[in-house]
Every structure is written in C-alpha cells, then in structure tokens.
Design an enzyme around this catalytic site. Structure first.
Site, PDB file in Angstrom:
ATOM      1  N   CYS A   2      -3.484   3.914  -1.380  1.00 56.94           N
ATOM      2  CA  CYS A   2      -3.744   5.098  -1.031  1.00 56.94           C
ATOM      3  C   CYS A   2      -2.027   5.814  -1.488  1.00 56.94           C
ATOM      4  O   CYS A   2      -1.418   4.912  -2.201  1.00 56.94           O
ATOM      5  CB  CYS A   2      -3.290   5.611   0.396  1.00 56.94           C
ATOM      6  SG  CYS A   2      -4.712   5.422   1.027  1.00 56.94           S
ATOM      7  N   ARG A  48      -5.557   9.128   0.025  1.00 57.06           N
ATOM      8  CA  ARG A  48      -6.324   8.537   0.348  1.00 57.06           C
ATOM      9  C   ARG A  48      -7.339   7.869  -1.650  1.00 57.06           C
ATOM     10  O   ARG A  48      -8.025   9.196  -1.868  1.00 57.06           O
ATOM     11  CB  ARG A  48      -7.599   8.593   1.206  1.00 57.06           C
ATOM     12  CG  ARG A  48      -8.193   8.018   1.407  1.00 57.06           C
ATOM     13  CD  ARG A  48      -8.915   7.331   2.793  1.00 57.06           C
ATOM     14  NE  ARG A  48     -10.025   6.683   3.381  1.00 57.06           N
ATOM     15  CZ  ARG A  48     -11.339   6.264   3.867  1.00 57.06           C
ATOM     16  NH1 ARG A  48     -11.628   7.191   3.808  1.00 57.06           N
ATOM     17  NH2 ARG A  48     -11.738   4.820   4.057  1.00 57.06           N
ATOM     18  N   ILE A  51     -11.392   2.806   0.569  1.00 52.90           N
ATOM     19  CA  ILE A  51     -11.828   1.852   0.048  1.00 52.90           C
ATOM     20  C   ILE A  51     -12.682   0.759   1.421  1.00 52.90           C
ATOM     21  O   ILE A  51     -13.635   0.242   1.289  1.00 52.90           O
ATOM     22  CB  ILE A  51     -11.017   1.050  -0.052  1.00 52.90           C
ATOM     23  CG1 ILE A  51      -9.907   0.716  -1.229  1.00 52.90           C
ATOM     24  CG2 ILE A  51     -11.092  -1.021  -0.379  1.00 52.90           C
ATOM     25  CD1 ILE A  51     -10.686   0.893  -2.681  1.00 52.90           C
ATOM     26  N   ASN A  73      -0.403   2.652   2.967  1.00 52.76           N
ATOM     27  CA  ASN A  73      -0.907   2.554   1.550  1.00 52.76           C
ATOM     28  C   ASN A  73      -1.076   0.864   1.521  1.00 52.76           C
ATOM     29  O   ASN A  73      -0.055  -0.525   1.254  1.00 52.76           O
ATOM     30  CB  ASN A  73       0.141   3.249   0.837  1.00 52.76           C
ATOM     31  CG  ASN A  73       0.102   2.394  -0.663  1.00 52.76           C
ATOM     32  OD1 ASN A  73      -1.005   1.976  -1.217  1.00 52.76           O
ATOM     33  ND2 ASN A  73       0.642   1.718  -1.408  1.00 52.76           N
ATOM     34  N   GLU A  75      -3.377  -2.952   1.862  1.00 55.56           N
ATOM     35  CA  GLU A  75      -5.036  -3.389   2.748  1.00 55.56           C
ATOM     36  C   GLU A  75      -4.161  -5.515   3.161  1.00 55.56           C
ATOM     37  O   GLU A  75      -3.311  -5.795   3.131  1.00 55.56           O
ATOM     38  CB  GLU A  75      -5.532  -4.278   1.608  1.00 55.56           C
ATOM     39  CG  GLU A  75      -6.556  -3.333   0.482  1.00 55.56           C
ATOM     40  CD  GLU A  75      -7.248  -2.362   1.272  1.00 55.56           C
ATOM     41  OE1 GLU A  75      -7.710  -2.797   2.094  1.00 55.56           O
ATOM     42  OE2 GLU A  75      -7.467  -1.583   0.304  1.00 55.56           O
ATOM     43  N   VAL A 281      -8.932  -5.875 -22.884  1.00 51.55           N
ATOM     44  CA  VAL A 281      -8.105  -5.155 -23.375  1.00 51.55           C
ATOM     45  C   VAL A 281      -7.808  -5.786 -24.644  1.00 51.55           C
ATOM     46  O   VAL A 281      -7.122  -6.840 -24.415  1.00 51.55           O
ATOM     47  CB  VAL A 281      -7.646  -4.089 -23.538  1.00 51.55           C
ATOM     48  CG1 VAL A 281      -8.340  -3.096 -22.192  1.00 51.55           C
ATOM     49  CG2 VAL A 281      -5.998  -3.943 -22.729  1.00 51.55           C
ATOM     50  N   SER A 354      -5.812  -9.266 -10.119  1.00 52.42           N
ATOM     51  CA  SER A 354      -5.387 -10.150 -10.990  1.00 52.42           C
ATOM     52  C   SER A 354      -4.666 -11.235 -11.264  1.00 52.42           C
ATOM     53  O   SER A 354      -4.387 -11.623  -9.445  1.00 52.42           O
ATOM     54  CB  SER A 354      -4.706  -8.384 -11.417  1.00 52.42           C
ATOM     55  OG  SER A 354      -3.722  -9.142 -12.672  1.00 52.42           O
TER      56      SER A 354
END
Length: 630
Positions: A2, A48, A51, A73, A75, A281, A354
């Site tokens: 968030c 928000r 998730i 904001n 997890e 990419v 990542s």
C-alpha cells in the site's frame, strides 16, 4: 502492499480535502481502495493494493476500543503464529490481515517488543488517541520507504515525498547540499533528501511524535561476526534458510511471479519458488538483452517466461516519468529496465519475487576486492587477507605506490583498509572533480569521507575489511539506491516486489559466514553459489554478475539521443547548477568516443531531468507507449 500518508497539523481546517489530494498522489501504490482517519490533531490516509484478506483488509484498522489506529505498507511473513499468540492473550480480531497483528502486537508488547518478533518488510504508522501520540516504524533493511517533514508542530510522514507537495504548508525547496555528493554516489546520499527539510526514517528505526517533538530510535542493526563454522555446515544453513525465506515470501491471496535475469540471484529465487510466471526484459541492442538467457533458464526449469524488448526510444521517452516515480534523482541506469520489467509483470500478477540483497549479504561485488580473472592473483589475494591487519596495511601502502601491473588493484584491495579506498558500489565523479563542474552555491556539502564515516565508525572494531564494505553498502548503496528503486519502480506499476534474500533470518546466517567462504579463487559469493548448485545448471551457478545491463554507451554515441541530452544541457536553468561549457565539452567528448565518461554524462542528465519534472514543468509526465516486441 500500500501507500500510507499522515500529518499532524492542529491549525489546518480542511484536513479531509488535503488528505484526499495527498492520497491521490500515491494512488499507484494502492489502486484498489482507500481509507482515512481524521481528528483535530492527526490525519491518516491509506491507499490499498489488495494482497491478503482481499475483502476484509481495508485500513485504517482499529483496536477493540478504537483508541488506536494503524495504517501499514508491507508484509509480515510470520503473522499467523503471532496472531495465534495474540488470540491466546485475549485480543479480538476483526480481519485476517497481518496489519491487525501489528496493531494488537503493539498493544501487547509495545513497539520494541513487537519489532523484535516480526519478520517482514514494513512501514507502518500507529495513532494512539489516548496518548495523542503518533508512532511509526520502518523495516530492518529499509525495503519499504518512509519520509518525513517536520516544521514546528507540523509533521508530515509517508511512503513518497510527492504526496507532501499537496499539503498547503509544505515548502517545496531544493536541498542545495544534495547535488555534489549525488554526483559521486549516483543517488541521494545525505540524511536530508533533495527536498529541503525532508528526511528518511532509516531502516531498522522507529519514531514517536507528540506535541511537536520527534524522537527517532534504532531498534536493529546487522553485526558481521565470523562464527567459525565449517564450509559444509555453512552451505547447508544457507540452503535451508533461503528455502525457508522463499516459502515465507510466497504467502499471498493473489498470484506470485518472479523476476528473472541471467544472474544467480534471481535464478536461485526463481528455481526455489517455481512460480507460474517469470519475467524478463532486454533492450533492442542485443549486447544488452538478458531476456534471451533468462528464457533459456526458464525452459530448463520448466517455467513460463514472459519477456519483452524495450526500444531505446521508449526508454528515453519515459525517463522523465521514471524519475518522477523515484521522488529523487537516481542515476543507476538499471531503474530503466526495472520500470519496464515490473510494467510487463503487472499484466499477469500482483506480487513478484526478486534477488536484491544477495550481493551485500554474500559479498558479490567486484569492488570487495575481486578485480582479476587470474586464478593465481586471486589465490595470492586470498592468502594476503589472512595476514595480521598492520602487516596487510603496510603491504597495501607499498602496492598503492607501485607502478601498475596486472593484479595490482586486486592485491591492493585485498590488503588495504576499506576506509582508504571504498566509498560504496557507486562512484561516478571524484569529489574534487564533482565540485569543478558545479557553480559556487552547490559546492558546499558534507564531504564523501563524512558521509561514509558514519557507517565505518560503527564497525571500527572490525578487522575484516570485506565485512566493513558489506556493512557500508547495506546502509548506503543498498538502502538508498537498490531498495528505493526496487520499491518505487514496482509500485509505479502497482506491483508488490518482495526480496527473500533480505529477510532477518537469512541475514543472521549471512552475517556469520567467514569471508574466506565468500571470496575464493574460484568465484565471489562462493558459498551461496555452492548452495544453489542443487537447483540450477552449472552455467548459471558460476556466472559473473552483470546487474541490469543498459546501453548507455550506445545511446550517447547515437546522434539522436546525444542531441536530445545536449539540448537539455544548453537550457537556461542548467547554468544555475553547472559550468555549462564544461558539461557540453564532456558530452561532446563522450559522443565522439574520446572519453569513457558516459556514466558522468548520465548522472548529470538524470538530475536535470528530475529537476525539470519537479521544479520547472511541475506536471506529472505521461507514459509514452513505444513499439516493444517479444
């Protein structure tokens, strides 16, 4: 995931209107819904991105007597066992979110007790109505951003600086001291940001604000200490803790994907997580296209890979938008492919894993003393590191004065004090050189030595120079560049990016690994590579680090892009900051192939693009769609 924003301002009357405008400025961080809490003293705003607990996770969330409210904001990966503990202690839950675990945990254990127990990435604010006090905390490494502006009784705090611009009493002013060190480090290196009087709460810190008084305290830091374990047990611990972290980072009520490059870090995370989708990419210059190798690995692992080629024109056209989302100028070229990579991923998933953090925790950077490909030189360097400190330093002093020979730099950095040569992974302009390009008002700032000494002073007792360098990079390069661009570029595309290497349990294991297991004659990050051998083909395990390769050299040699940059350098506003003839000479020499200073040109260009967006145009750049091809 968030966006959060809050302000304490008793004098402001139209709080709801102001808060709404500030929240809208960070709508990209949370496009699904919004929420707010306002009283005479405080306003809390929340955007928000759903998730976990998709139906019941709206914020702010209140405790049982509604005297405490939280906006969050991030997890918390161990929230389920903590929830059970809190329910047993008598707390009543109204949602299934990790957010509510933080709130009741704060009630039960206090701020420091809560922070000792949680595992995750976070930036959260708690308003205690009974105390009339605002609390806030940022995660251990600084994965999630938190900025503040303090002017007397007025206090603004939130996920992104751009939201502050919509508060009527926020004074937007350039911090003149930020430019000179930026030219050296390529990112905003000071405690104060490029916006005057705006600061960042450091990772591993929390704050309290009451009656105009702000107090910031550190609650966590990483201490590197060799545990003296065997190589075999070290590798086993690495494998176990990373596997556990990846599993924890997969928790979600929405699909989770993975970013995939040609390097070991993202490849290892991808092989463990086995996501439905991986993403890559590359650029239209084939020398800078990792997507080809990434797709090859995905096929070997039996995974789907979505990839795109970004054209140079598309990258340039959208560079102002990228700098807008970053809040402050960041001349790390990798912010460009990362923006397009997360934009691609957003078409398929909401959460991506990542590989950030592996190089800092497991010693993956060349500048940790790994400048030679010669096995003989690397073996000698490894032996020299075993010498007593004073002997090493004496030898380094001799190597520094010697005529250059193959391996001299490798051997010097294997023996010298970190403080004598290392300022972090990014070093663009030398300090005196940076000053020579600037006008007088911008030459005054903290010195490079003053900036890095704040970290070096904390590890003055270390005898391992590599550990000193790792510590510095954790607190400067990683915190102020790598993690900020990862957060800002993913959130620009309404994506949650998670970094399993940057877990405090992984850090506990990494911090005690002897340097001899990390930098060996065979490779850097050696122990991590051995741990990855069970999951990846040999070719990927041994690959050298590339980062996100970006064709800056080709762009500056291209007449079209050279002309676009040069035209910007010639604009009237530029002479406020730079010696214009000197920067024009610099870009001309680079374009003509006479100087290998392309990163210097790119760093100046980045600042000017950012400044033009925030202080001249004062409009949000729009996305320019290009012709990209799979």
């Amino acid at each position: 995931m968030c966006g959060i924003i809050a302000f304490c301002d008793r004098a402001l009357e139209n709080k709801e209107e102001v808060l709404t405008n500030m929240m809208n400025a960070i709508k990209h961080r949370g496009p699904n819904s919004s929420g707010q809490y306002i009283d005479d003293d405080v306003a809390l705003g929340f955007r928000r991105l759903s998730i976990i607990d998709l139906r019941g996770g709206s914020q702010p969330i209140f405790n049982e007597d509604r005297q405490k409210a939280i906006i969050f904001n991030g997890e918390i990966y161990n929230f389920k066992p903590l929830r059970k503990e809190l329910v047993s202690a008598g707390h009543t839950f109204t949602t299934k979110t990790d957010t509510e675990v933080l709130l009741h945990g704060f009630e039960e254990w206090g701020m420091e007790g809560l922070l000792k127990r949680i595992r995750g990435m976070f930036a959260f604010l708690i308003w205690d109505n009974s105390e009339r006090k605002l609390y806030g905390a940022r995660d251990f490494f600084g994965i999630k951003p938190m900025y503040y502006y303090h002017d007397g009784d007025r206090f603004l705090v939130g996920s992104e600086i751009k939201s502050f611009l919509y508060h009527p009493y926020f004074k937007k002013e350039l911090n003149k001291k930020a430019l000179k060190p930026y030219l050296t480090f390529q990112y905003s290196a000071l405690e104060e940001t490029f916006f005057k009087n705006v600061f960042s709460i450091p990772g591993g810190h929390y704050f309290t604000f009451k009656d105009g008084e702000l107090e910031v305290k550190q609650y966590w830091d990483l201490d590197f200490k060799d545990a003296g374990e065997s190589f075999e047990s070290t590798v086993k611990e690495i494998e176990e803790v990373i596997n556990d972290s990846v599993e924890a980072h997969k928790i979600s009520d929405v699909p989770v994907g993975s970013l995939l490059s040609s390097g070991i870090d993202s490849s290892y995370i991808t092989s463990l997580s086995e996501p439905e989708h991986t993403f890559s990419v590359g650029f239209d210059d084939k020398s800078y296209n990792e997507a080809i190798q990434a797709k090859e690995l995905a096929q070997l692992l039996g995974l789907d890979n979505e990839s795109e080629v970004v054209t140079s024109e598309e990258a340039f056209d959208n560079f102002p938008l990228i700098q807008y989302y970053l809040d402050e100028p960041d001349a790390n070229p990798s912010c460009v492919p990362l923006y397009f990579l997360t934009k691609l991923a957003s078409k398929y998933v909401t959460v991506i894993l990542s590989g950030e953090g592996a190089d800092e925790l497991f010693a993956g950077y060349v500048d940790y003393g790994y400048h030679s490909h010669s096995r003989v030189i690397k073996t000698i360097g490894a032996q020299l590191r075993k010498l007593k400190p004073q002997t090493r330093y004496h030898l380094a002093n001799k190597l520094r004065k010697m005529p250059n020979f193959h391996g001299r730099l490798h051997l010097y950095e294997s023996t010298a004090r970190a403080e004598d040569f290392f300022i972090g992974e990014a070093k663009i302009f030398g300090e005196n050189e940076a000053a020579s390009y600037l006008t007088e008002p911008f030459k005054i700032s903290e010195s490079v030595e003053e900036i890095v000494s704040k970290s070096y002073d904390r590890v003055a007792n270390y005898t391992d120079e590599v550990k000193k360098m790792q510590y510095l990079d954790l607190h400067l390069f990683m915190a102020k560049d790598i993690l900020l661009k990862a957060d800002k570029m993913s959130m620009a595309n309404s994506m949650e990016l998670r970094v399993p290497f940057l877990d405090k349990e992984v850090a506990k294991v990494a911090s005690k690994i002897p340097t001899k297991y990390l930098l060996t004659p065979k490779n850097s990050k050696y122990a991590l590579r051995v741990a990855a051998e069970k999951h990846l083909p040999e070719e990927w395990v041994q690959r050298e680090k590339l980062g996100f390769p970006v064709p800056v050299k080709a762009w500056l040699e291209n007449d079209n892009f050279y002309t676009r940059i040069r035209n910007l350098f010639e604009q009237d506003f530029v002479k406020e900051f730079f010696d214009v003839p000197k920067i024009l000479d610099l870009i001309d020499r680079v374009h003509n192939g006479d100087a290998e200073d392309r990163r210097k040109v790119w760093t100046i260009y980045t600042f000017l693009v950012w400044y033009k967006v925030y202080f001249i145009d004062e409009t949000i750049p729009t996305y320019v769609k290009g012709e990209s091809a799979k």
